[in-house]
Design a protein around this motif. Structure first.
Motif, mmCIF file in Angstrom:
data_model
loop_
_atom_site.group_PDB
_atom_site.id
_atom_site.type_symbol
_atom_site.label_atom_id
_atom_site.label_comp_id
_atom_site.label_asym_id
_atom_site.label_seq_id
_atom_site.Cartn_x
_atom_site.Cartn_y
_atom_site.Cartn_z
ATOM 1 N N GLN A 1 -15.536 -7.970 30.601
ATOM 2 C CA GLN A 1 -14.456 -7.881 30.100
ATOM 3 C C GLN A 1 -14.071 -9.410 30.746
ATOM 4 O O GLN A 1 -14.389 -9.925 31.566
ATOM 5 C CB GLN A 1 -13.457 -7.160 30.175
ATOM 6 N N ILE B 1 -10.414 -11.861 30.333
ATOM 7 C CA ILE B 1 -9.115 -11.783 30.107
ATOM 8 C C ILE B 1 -8.546 -13.233 29.845
ATOM 9 O O ILE B 1 -9.053 -13.859 31.449
ATOM 10 C CB ILE B 1 -8.028 -10.435 30.358
ATOM 11 N N GLU C 1 -6.002 -16.173 29.790
ATOM 12 C CA GLU C 1 -4.397 -16.015 29.582
ATOM 13 C C GLU C 1 -4.127 -17.348 29.509
ATOM 14 O O GLU C 1 -4.446 -18.667 30.444
ATOM 15 C CB GLU C 1 -3.442 -15.463 30.290
ATOM 16 N N ARG D 1 -2.614 -14.069 24.894
ATOM 17 C CA ARG D 1 -3.597 -13.503 25.951
ATOM 18 C C ARG D 1 -5.297 -13.089 25.219
ATOM 19 O O ARG D 1 -4.968 -12.423 24.067
ATOM 20 C CB ARG D 1 -2.944 -12.597 26.698
ATOM 21 N N TRP E 1 -8.538 -11.617 24.968
ATOM 22 C CA TRP E 1 -9.331 -10.812 25.194
ATOM 23 C C TRP E 1 -10.887 -10.415 24.548
ATOM 24 O O TRP E 1 -10.888 -10.404 23.557
ATOM 25 C CB TRP E 1 -8.391 -9.319 25.328
ATOM 26 N N HIS E 2 -11.979 -9.740 24.969
ATOM 27 C CA HIS E 2 -13.318 -9.910 24.854
ATOM 28 C C HIS E 2 -13.756 -8.957 25.288
ATOM 29 O O HIS E 2 -13.681 -8.511 27.011
ATOM 30 C CB HIS E 2 -13.970 -11.123 25.136
ATOM 31 N N GLN E 3 -13.970 -7.528 24.746
ATOM 32 C CA GLN E 3 -14.499 -6.264 25.755
ATOM 33 C C GLN E 3 -16.109 -5.759 25.388
ATOM 34 O O GLN E 3 -16.190 -5.688 23.825
ATOM 35 C CB GLN E 3 -13.516 -5.396 25.880
ATOM 36 N N ASP F 1 -12.637 -8.221 20.202
ATOM 37 C CA ASP F 1 -12.159 -9.869 20.635
ATOM 38 C C ASP F 1 -10.993 -9.536 19.965
ATOM 39 O O ASP F 1 -10.784 -9.501 18.790
ATOM 40 C CB ASP F 1 -12.832 -10.697 20.267
ATOM 41 N N SER G 1 -3.150 -6.328 19.745
ATOM 42 C CA SER G 1 -2.476 -4.567 19.983
ATOM 43 C C SER G 1 -1.652 -4.919 19.370
ATOM 44 O O SER G 1 -1.245 -5.743 19.685
ATOM 45 C CB SER G 1 -2.859 -4.803 21.821
ATOM 46 N N THR H 1 1.102 -4.497 24.138
ATOM 47 C CA THR H 1 0.623 -5.462 26.030
ATOM 48 C C THR H 1 1.706 -5.472 27.120
ATOM 49 O O THR H 1 2.738 -6.184 26.209
ATOM 50 C CB THR H 1 -0.057 -6.205 25.676
#
Length: 297
Positions: A133, A135, A137, A167, A169-171, A203, A236, A239
């Motif tokens: 992950q 994150i 910001e 923010r 995100w990459h998971q 992403d 999302s 959040t």
């Protein structure tokens, strides 16, 4: 309409900041307040965050529950980097926060449900999981108020900043499943007698709005409270984040002041993409103690 509304609020904040002379335009008290130091001032904070992780995830249409304590997170941790950066001039602050974690062969990260809502038949027992992950910001703040919370004359000891940012995100979440007679293997990878549910790289970017309150208890210690909310179905569904820290002076070296801090951080996200056997979902709250050292120059 959510994106234009968000952009309008952001533009209003920074338009006000652009017209400012480096000090807030109003205060919560009528007496003059001494402005902060002029010029740019910087902070760099490496930190460690040990969270409980609780929620639900869906990978390739298979549903899993996630429940880990800090000890289990550490036991499967391969590598982590966490740091916060800040540049401030007058009432304006620019900030970024970078967090990367990689966990491998965790037998506690994901637990399979009996049945999946998106795939016919049994999910199969979750044997272990690999999780990566990022994150990242980024954003800006503008100081809107200064006031005293302590009685008696003196400079302001409390400030309020409004903030706006994003923010990223990459998971990557891969879950090993046991092969059993009822397991639906559509869209799974079969290797060495194990079925793998692989998310691949996922992403997205969440815009957010929030505020920060800094209470300077004394010249050497302070309390910081920050909260934000975002997503707005741009990235999302929702959040939010809440952080509370106690900061204390440690000393100086080579013209750099060092502060330590202890606190608690909670970060929640609910992200969904795809449907059926291609569905990916991450609806998780991460919360736990945070500790770090800040260099100020």
């Amino acid at each position: 309409m959510r994106v234009p509304m968000f952009m309008s609020v952001a533009l209003a904040i920074f338009a006000t900041a652009a017209r400012a002379d480096g000090t807030p335009q109003w205060s919560a008290q009528t007496s003059p307040i001494k402005p902060g130091p002029s010029g740019w001032h910087f902070k760099f904070t490496p930190y460690a965050w040990l969270p409980w992780i609780d929620g639900d995830a869906t990978v390739k249409g298979r549903d899993f529950s996630i429940n880990q304590n800090p000890g289990q997170v550490l036991s499967s941790l391969d590598f982590a980097w966490m740091s916060y950066q800040e540049a401030r001039r007058g009432a304006i602050t620019l900030f970024s926060d970078v967090m990367f974690t990689k966990n491998s062969d965790s037998d506690s990260f994901a637990r399979s449900h009996q049945f999946s809502a998106h795939v016919e038949g049994s999910v199969g027992a979750a044997l272990s999981a690999d999780y990566k992950q990022w994150i990242v910001e980024f954003g800006g703040m503008y100081e809107t108020n200064r006031w005293r919370m302590s009685p008696g004359p003196g400079e302001a000891d409390t400030t309020l900043d409004l903030l706006v940012g994003g923010r990223y995100w990459h998971q990557e979440l891969d879950v090993d499943l046991s092969l059993d007679g009822t397991l639906d293997i559509r869209n799974l990878v079969i290797e060495r007698g194990i079925a793998l549910a692989r998310s691949g790289g996922v992403d997205w970017v969440d815009p957010f709005l929030g505020a920060r309150i800094v209470y300077q208890h004394s010249p050497t210690d302070s309390f910081v409270f920050r909260g934000d909310i975002g997503g707005f179905s741009v990235g999302s569904k929702l959040t939010w984040q809440a952080i509370a820290t106690y900061n204390f002076y440690l000393g100086s070296h080579a013209a750099i002041d060092f502060d330590g801090y202890l606190g608690y951080r909670a970060l929640s996200v609910n992200y969904v993409q795809g449907s059926g056997i291609d569905r990916y979902e991450f609806d998780v709250v991460q919360q736990g103690p945070v500790v770090g050292i800040t260099g100020k120059f």
